[in-house]
Design a protein around this motif. Sequence first.
Motif, short mmCIF file in Angstrom:
data_model
loop_
_atom_site.label_atom_id
_atom_site.label_comp_id
_atom_site.label_asym_id
_atom_site.label_seq_id
_atom_site.Cartn_x
_atom_site.Cartn_y
_atom_site.Cartn_z
N UNK A 49 0.84 -1.24 0.07
CA UNK A 49 0.05 0.15 0.07
C UNK A 49 1.05 1.22 0.04
N UNK A 50 1.90 1.27 0.73
CA UNK A 50 2.89 2.43 0.95
C UNK A 50 3.57 2.72 -0.41
N UNK A 51 3.96 1.44 -0.90
CA UNK A 51 4.66 1.44 -2.19
C UNK A 51 3.78 2.00 -3.29
N UNK A 52 2.39 1.61 -3.31
CA UNK A 52 1.52 1.94 -4.65
C UNK A 52 1.20 3.42 -4.28
N UNK A 53 1.05 4.01 -3.21
CA UNK A 53 0.70 5.50 -2.66
C UNK A 53 2.06 6.20 -3.22
N UNK A 54 3.37 5.78 -3.07
CA UNK A 54 4.29 6.59 -3.63
C UNK A 54 4.21 6.61 -5.05
N UNK A 55 4.15 5.44 -5.65
CA UNK A 55 3.98 5.01 -7.08
C UNK A 55 3.05 6.10 -7.88
N UNK A 56 1.79 6.23 -7.25
CA UNK A 56 0.76 7.12 -7.61
C UNK A 56 1.07 8.57 -7.57
N UNK A 57 1.71 8.84 -6.46
CA UNK A 57 2.07 10.47 -6.17
C UNK A 57 3.13 10.88 -7.32
N UNK A 58 3.92 9.81 -7.67
CA UNK A 58 4.94 10.13 -8.98
C UNK A 58 4.55 9.98 -10.23
N UNK A 59 3.29 9.31 -10.47
CA UNK A 59 2.56 9.07 -11.58
C UNK A 59 1.36 8.84 -11.75
N UNK A 60 0.73 10.34 -11.78
CA UNK A 60 -0.50 10.42 -11.38
C UNK A 60 -1.40 9.82 -12.74
N UNK A 61 -0.87 9.38 -13.78
CA UNK A 61 -1.73 9.05 -14.82
C UNK A 61 -1.94 7.45 -14.50
N UNK A 62 -1.37 7.09 -13.56
CA UNK A 62 -1.46 5.51 -13.18
C UNK A 62 -2.86 5.56 -12.31
N UNK A 63 -3.80 4.57 -12.49
CA UNK A 63 -5.04 4.41 -11.86
C UNK A 63 -4.63 3.12 -10.89
N UNK A 64 -4.89 3.43 -9.57
CA UNK A 64 -4.66 2.39 -8.62
C UNK A 64 -6.11 2.33 -7.82
N UNK A 65 -6.70 1.14 -7.82
CA UNK A 65 -7.75 0.75 -7.15
C UNK A 65 -7.36 -0.10 -5.88
N UNK A 66 -7.67 0.46 -4.81
CA UNK A 66 -7.31 -0.64 -3.42
C UNK A 66 -8.67 -1.00 -3.11
N UNK A 67 -8.56 -2.54 -3.23
CA UNK A 67 -9.70 -3.28 -2.80
C UNK A 67 -9.50 -4.14 -1.56
N UNK A 68 -10.16 -3.50 -0.49
CA UNK A 68 -10.09 -4.48 0.73
C UNK A 68 -11.13 -5.66 0.45
N UNK A 69 -10.46 -6.86 0.50
CA UNK A 69 -11.43 -7.87 0.31
C UNK A 69 -12.41 -8.17 1.24
N UNK A 70 -12.17 -7.81 2.40
CA UNK A 70 -13.02 -8.12 3.63
C UNK A 70 -13.97 -7.05 3.84
#
Length: 131
Positions: A49-70
């Motif tokens: 999650x922390x990695x993807x947050x950083x990735x999104x901050x540096x690459x705003x064109x990337x769409x990341x959907x975080x899906x809590x399975x529970x």
Amino acid sequence: TIEIYTAGSMADSSALLLFPVQTLADNQRPCQSVDFYWRQGCPHCQAAHEFLDHLKANNPDIEIRAINILASEENWQAFTRLNQQFGVARPGVPGFYLCGEWHIGYLDDETSGRLLMEKLGLQAPTQGQGI
């Protein structure tokens, strides 16, 4: 190690496993979105999650959907369908669906994070620069 699965078999490894479904032309950017399946209390999920947050901050064109399975039945069913589609008998998190592939597990930013960046067509920093 992190348990990972291939369609029809099971193996142990500390790396992120790729389940290819499609191939793209060499000059085509692989994809620009990630469905990230996670659950609370999972330390590998937190690191991803922390990695993807950083990735999104540096690459705003990337769409990341975080899906809590529970969090909902719909989220659980989506997670279950992906595992069935790829023949995973004992599902685990974190899981990443991107570029038509199902990836299970997250070791750290330098290994699993780097592979995710490569699948997204992003240039990963050289060793020691941090991701």
